[in-house]
Design an enzyme around this catalytic site. Structure first.
Site, PDB file in Angstrom:
ATOM      1  N   ASP A  13      33.831  31.012  41.594  1.00 37.66           N
ATOM      2  CA  ASP A  13      32.877  31.442  42.630  1.00 37.66           C
ATOM      3  C   ASP A  13      32.519  32.925  42.501  1.00 37.66           C
ATOM      4  O   ASP A  13      31.646  33.420  43.209  1.00 37.66           O
ATOM      5  CB  ASP A  13      33.410  31.120  44.043  1.00 37.66           C
ATOM      6  CG  ASP A  13      34.804  31.667  44.303  1.00 37.66           C
ATOM      7  OD1 ASP A  13      35.620  31.704  43.346  1.00 37.66           O
ATOM      8  OD2 ASP A  13      35.098  32.043  45.451  1.00 37.66           O
ATOM      9  N   HIS A  14      33.173  33.622  41.567  1.00 37.07           N
ATOM     10  CA  HIS A  14      32.895  35.050  41.395  1.00 37.07           C
ATOM     11  C   HIS A  14      32.195  35.395  40.078  1.00 37.07           C
ATOM     12  O   HIS A  14      31.809  36.537  39.865  1.00 37.07           O
ATOM     13  CB  HIS A  14      34.189  35.855  41.532  1.00 37.07           C
ATOM     14  CG  HIS A  14      34.777  35.724  42.903  1.00 37.07           C
ATOM     15  ND1 HIS A  14      34.620  36.687  43.873  1.00 37.07           N
ATOM     16  CD2 HIS A  14      35.459  34.705  43.484  1.00 37.07           C
ATOM     17  CE1 HIS A  14      35.210  36.270  44.989  1.00 37.07           C
ATOM     18  NE2 HIS A  14      35.719  35.070  44.771  1.00 37.07           N
ATOM     19  N   HIS A  69      37.412  39.005  39.557  1.00 32.92           N
ATOM     20  CA  HIS A  69      38.373  38.098  38.923  1.00 32.92           C
ATOM     21  C   HIS A  69      37.668  36.859  38.409  1.00 32.92           C
ATOM     22  O   HIS A  69      36.464  36.689  38.600  1.00 32.92           O
ATOM     23  CB  HIS A  69      39.521  37.770  39.881  1.00 32.92           C
ATOM     24  CG  HIS A  69      39.155  36.938  41.088  1.00 32.92           C
ATOM     25  ND1 HIS A  69      38.149  37.300  41.966  1.00 32.92           N
ATOM     26  CD2 HIS A  69      39.656  35.765  41.569  1.00 32.92           C
ATOM     27  CE1 HIS A  69      38.080  36.402  42.936  1.00 32.92           C
ATOM     28  NE2 HIS A  69      38.972  35.449  42.706  1.00 32.92           N
ATOM     29  N   HIS A  71      37.953  33.535  39.060  1.00 34.95           N
ATOM     30  CA  HIS A  71      37.704  32.292  39.772  1.00 34.95           C
ATOM     31  C   HIS A  71      36.192  32.074  39.751  1.00 34.95           C
ATOM     32  O   HIS A  71      35.419  33.023  39.926  1.00 34.95           O
ATOM     33  CB  HIS A  71      38.227  32.358  41.216  1.00 34.95           C
ATOM     34  CG  HIS A  71      39.709  32.086  41.311  1.00 34.95           C
ATOM     35  ND1 HIS A  71      40.518  32.641  42.272  1.00 34.95           N
ATOM     36  CD2 HIS A  71      40.514  31.301  40.533  1.00 34.95           C
ATOM     37  CE1 HIS A  71      41.769  32.213  42.101  1.00 34.95           C
ATOM     38  NE2 HIS A  71      41.792  31.413  41.046  1.00 34.95           N
ATOM     39  N   HIS A 121      46.129  38.536  44.632  1.00 39.56           N
ATOM     40  CA  HIS A 121      45.517  37.210  44.645  1.00 39.56           C
ATOM     41  C   HIS A 121      46.301  36.282  43.720  1.00 39.56           C
ATOM     42  O   HIS A 121      47.191  36.731  43.011  1.00 39.56           O
ATOM     43  CB  HIS A 121      44.050  37.355  44.207  1.00 39.56           C
ATOM     44  CG  HIS A 121      43.208  36.156  44.487  1.00 39.56           C
ATOM     45  ND1 HIS A 121      43.318  35.402  45.627  1.00 39.56           N
ATOM     46  CD2 HIS A 121      42.192  35.586  43.775  1.00 39.56           C
ATOM     47  CE1 HIS A 121      42.432  34.438  45.593  1.00 39.56           C
ATOM     48  NE2 HIS A 121      41.736  34.503  44.474  1.00 39.56           N
TER      49      HIS A 121
HETATM   50 ZN   LIG Z   1      36.737  33.416  45.729  1.00 36.96          ZN
HETATM   51 ZN   LIG Z   2      39.764  33.790  43.945  1.00 33.52          ZN
END
Ligand SMILES: [Zn+2]
Ligand SMILES: [Zn+2]
Length: 272
Positions: A33-34, A29, A31, A109
């Site tokens: 941090d990914h 996804h 976000h 999520h």
């Molecule tokens: Zn995350």
């Molecule tokens: Zn996330």
């Protein structure tokens, strides 16, 4: 590679993973941090003179994000980038080669997010060299490898496959559930995997926060592993509030004993 957070390039260097060996990148996804490491990684591939294509699997806007960054830095990559968009909510096969199948499936999520299941295809039986007759032909060897029995020209059975072969190695499976709240509808996609990665952002003290932020607790991750009949559980994505992760591991092991903490640099092997 699965997900590509900000520090990815540095870690690849630190653990001596060759960047050019990466051909497929699966993004759960959008976000940061990914995926914040993706443009940097692609730029390095370009500077290293990569020419072979790169395949990226993720939500549709990823192409727009990458294209915009390339456009404004006036970078034209030396290699092609092929995108496979994961937007449909149902589970489907997104990659397949001779040895492996990758399926994506919906997670639960705050924004659109998918999990991935990697599964080795059934393997061929192994030839038992001690049992193979001296004058055995190459074409018969191929038949054995495909699991077939051996007949003579008149159609009489000469050897049954298992007389001349050893059982194939087992096919391994791995499922990756990045950010998600506890949701039993996911169980159908992760059943009986050898190794399940499931996020465990919080411990029980933050159960309500897990619910409101669409994340899971360690106990919920362990419950998923138990209900899915997974062999082993890998926990990760810990909130920075937990300086010590013992509480995360303890709460998970209380439900599912084969739980482990994913820590930077660790390698988990799945036996064949
Ligand atoms: Zn995350
Ligand atoms: Zn996330």
């Amino acid at each position: 590679m699965i997900d590509c957070g900000e520090g990815t390039q540095l870690r690849l260097g630190k653990y001596k993973v060759k960047i050019n060996r990466i051909d497929h990148i699966f993004l759960s996804h959008l976000h940061g941090d990914h995926y914040f490491g993706l443009i940097g990684l692609m730029s390095t591939m370009h500077l290293f003179g990569r020419t072979k294509p790169l395949y990226i699997y993720g939500p549709t806007p990823i192409k727009e994000i990458i294209d915009l960054q390339l456009k404004h830095s006036q970078t034209e990559l030396n290699f092609d980038v092929h995108y496979f968009f994961t937007d449909q909510t149902e589970s489907e096969i997104i990659f397949e080669n001779r040895d492996l199948i990758v399926k994506k499936f919906p997670l639960n999520h705050r924004i659109f997010c998918t999990g991935f299941r990697f599964e080795e295809k059934p393997k061929n039986p192994k030839i038992n060299k001690e049992k193979i007759p001296q004058d055995f032909s190459l074409s018969n060897i191929h038949k054995l490898k495909k699991g077939e029995d051996i007949y003579d020209e008149a159609g009489n059975l000469l050897f049954r496959n298992e007389e001349l072969t050893l059982p194939p190695k087992r096919s391994r499976s791995y499922a990756y559930c990045s950010d998600t709240k506890y949701d039993e509808s996911i169980l159908a996609y992760i059943s009986k995997v050898d190794l399940l990665y499931h996020e465990a952002t919080f411990a029980n003290d933050m159960k309500e926060r897990a619910e409101s932020t669409f994340h899971s607790t360690a106990e919920q991750a362990a419950r998923m592993a138990l209900k899915a009949k997974a062999e082993k559980l890998l926990l990760g994505h810990y909130s920075v509030r937990y300086r010590e992760l013992d509480i995360i591991l303890e709460e998970a092991r209380h439900i599912f004993s084969e739980s482990f903490l994913a820590m930077e640099g660790n390698i988990f092997e799945i036996e064949e």
